[in-house]
Scaffold this active site. Structure first.
Site, PDB file in Angstrom:
ATOM      1  N   LYS A  34      39.132  33.367  33.428  1.00 15.97           N
ATOM      2  CA  LYS A  34      40.097  32.142  33.185  1.00 15.97           C
ATOM      3  C   LYS A  34      39.305  30.979  33.804  1.00 15.97           C
ATOM      4  CE  LYS A  34      42.434  33.260  37.704  1.00 15.97           C
ATOM      5  NZ  LYS A  34      43.591  33.888  38.370  1.00 15.97           N
ATOM      6  N   ARG A 128      55.958  34.791  42.555  1.00 14.42           N
ATOM      7  CA  ARG A 128      55.946  33.748  41.546  1.00 14.42           C
ATOM      8  C   ARG A 128      56.324  34.407  40.257  1.00 14.42           C
ATOM      9  NH1 ARG A 128      50.135  30.985  43.197  1.00 14.42           N
ATOM     10  NH2 ARG A 128      49.618  32.671  41.999  1.00 14.42           N
ATOM     11  N   TYR A 257      30.295   1.854  48.101  1.00 16.74           N
ATOM     12  CA  TYR A 257      31.532   1.118  48.303  1.00 16.74           C
ATOM     13  C   TYR A 257      32.109   1.146  49.857  1.00 16.74           C
ATOM     14  CZ  TYR A 257      31.880   1.052  43.298  1.00 16.74           C
ATOM     15  OH  TYR A 257      31.637   1.069  42.244  1.00 16.74           O
TER      16      TYR A 257
HETATM   17  C1  LIG Z   1      43.232  35.101  39.159  1.00 15.14           C
HETATM   18  C2  LIG Z   1      43.725  36.333  38.905  1.00 15.14           C
HETATM   19  C3  LIG Z   1      43.039  37.368  39.306  1.00 15.14           C
HETATM   20  C4  LIG Z   1      41.628  37.388  39.935  1.00 15.14           C
HETATM   21  O1  LIG Z   1      41.681  37.200  41.176  1.00 15.14           O
HETATM   22  P1  LIG Z   1      40.345  36.872  42.046  1.00 15.14           P
HETATM   23  O2  LIG Z   1      40.980  36.503  43.612  1.00 15.14           O
HETATM   24  O3  LIG Z   1      39.578  35.993  41.619  1.00 15.14           O
HETATM   25  O4  LIG Z   1      39.815  38.220  42.123  1.00 15.14           O
HETATM   26  C5  LIG Z   1      43.703  38.831  39.166  1.00 15.14           C
HETATM   27  N1  LIG Z   1      44.890  39.209  38.472  1.00 15.14           N
HETATM   28  C6  LIG Z   1      45.452  37.976  38.329  1.00 15.14           C
HETATM   29  C7  LIG Z   1      46.925  38.104  38.001  1.00 15.14           C
HETATM   30  C8  LIG Z   1      45.180  36.571  38.419  1.00 15.14           C
HETATM   31  O5  LIG Z   1      45.813  35.527  38.168  1.00 15.14           O
END
Ligand SMILES: *Cc1c(COP(=O)(O)O)cnc(C)c1O
Length: 379
Positions: A34, A128, A257
């Site tokens: 992702k 969540r 700045y």
């Molecule tokens: C992002 C995510 C992961 C991966 O988590 P990491 O801590 O980066 O290994 C696994 N499962 C879900 C549902 C996620 O949203």
């Protein structure tokens, strides 16, 4: 190039191979790519993860699924996030599997009326997404399994504190999930049971089940923002900018700045071509350091949109065109995404995700350039 993120796909491969060895033959690895592969480039990261032994990929949005398919990735793919009707159609067009946690989600699948592989998510304590009530979640499984053209494909949860060895919620979540998953398996043999993020994968074999979903570790970063060496992970990303100009500064003269840096001695200031539009954060009061010529040099003055000043020191021999390392190694020195995260009061995850779209991604395999998003193969 003005500023570049150099990504070693071989490191991603080795990290995934390490995770695969950790979980063993009976557990599949689903590499989470992702957010453009946590800033590393989703398609090259996915390709490398598959080469390292991943047989599944996960993203959060339908758009991210489309990007992978357009990039020629045909591995099994799970979209983790919530989907409206339009998103759902896009995810199914991409032959992605999807997640639901309530009857409305199943209603939407029924309304769209297309074959879909569906995972049911139980909220065991993250608070969540996910179904809080285990019985309702079990009923959802039954409903999906008996509704054509849907298929019940997976049963999952997500841990809130797997990176914290002192927190008791992890054990509670694992217990709740295991009991529910046993029920699901009894009624629906063959369903893929999965729970573990990177931290849980590295922490507890009891959390591995049929499949693990590591993200951060794939990229060689530490899930608890500690030194990635402790798990043998290899950071895949270096972030390097060019020094555009070097000039002398007299005592009392300032940089940037708001005159936030005033020279207290004669020195040489380098202007490095990376700013907040590239993902270098301006807000922190501790401006941080970069590596130049194998030494640590402090950022001088405010981060601006396109550049930062660095205090090279009075004897510096650097010239325009030399490089400054924002994340990575230079000689014996090293700045990790974890170091940057700590300084910013955040975590490595946010640091690499924040590297902006203006930063060229260059992919290589242990130093040999490979085709990537911004490096189309020649010939
Ligand atoms: C992002 C995510 C992961 C991966 O988590 P990491 O801590 O980066 O290994 C696994 N499962 C879900 C549902 C996620 O949203």
């Amino acid at each position: 190039m003005r500023v570049v993120a150099r990504i070693n796909v071989a490191a991603i491969e080795r990290n995934v191979a390490l995770l695969k060895r950790t979980v063993g033959a009976d557990t599949a690895v689903c590499a989470v790519v992702k957010a453009d592969g946590y800033g590393h480039g989703a398609v090259p990261a996915a390709r490398a993860a598959i080469a390292g032994g991943a047989t599944w990929l996960a993203v959060v949005t339908a758009g991210e699924a489309t990007v992978l398919r357009r990039g020629g990735i045909d591995a099994r793919l799970l979209v983790l996030g919530p989907l409206d009707d339009e998103d759902l159609s896009e995810a199914l067009d991409a032959h992605a599997q999807v997640v639901v946690w309530d009857d409305e989600g199943v209603d939407r699948l029924v309304r769209v009326g297309r074959p879909a592989d569906v995972h049911v998510k139980l909220d065991t304590g993250m608070g969540r997404l996910g179904q809080r009530d285990a019985q309702v979640a079990l009923d959802l499984c039954d409903r999906i399994a008996t509704t054509t053209p849907l298929r019940l494909s997976g049963a999952m949860t997500h841990f809130a504190t797997a990176d914290d060895p002192d927190d008791e919620l992890f054990g509670l979540q694992l217990g709740r999930f295991s009991r529910w998953a046993d029920d699901v398996r009894r009624r629906h043999p063959g369903v893929v049971v999965h729970a573990a993020n990177s931290a849980a994968t590295l922490r507890d074999p009891a959390a591995h089940f049929d499949l693990v979903r590591p993200g951060i570790a794939v990229y060689g970063m530490d899930p608890a923002n500690e030194d990635p060496d402790r798990h043998g992970l290899e950071p895949a990303l270096e972030w390097i900018a060019r020094i555009a100009s070097v000039k002398p500064l007299e005592p009392g003269e300032s940089v940037g700045y708001g005159r936030r840096f005033v020279a207290d001695r004669a020195t040489r200031i380098g202007t490095v071509s990376a700013g907040y539009a590239d993902g270098v954060r301006r807000a922190p009061t501790d401006p941080g350091e970069v590596l130049v010529g194998g030494r640590r040099v402090p950022v001088a003055g405010r981060v601006s949109m396109d550049s930062i000043g660095v205090d090279l020191g009075p004897d510096a021999g650097e010239r325009p065109g030399d490089t400054a390392v924002l994340i990575g190694r230079d000689g014996d020195e090293r700045i990790t995404a974890e170091d940057v995260g700590r300084r910013l009061g955040t975590i490595n995850y946010e640091v690499t995700c924040a590297i902006g779209p203006r930063v060229l991604r260059e992919h290589h395999r242990d130093g040999v350039r490979v085709a990537g998003r911004d490096a189309p193969a020649a010939g």
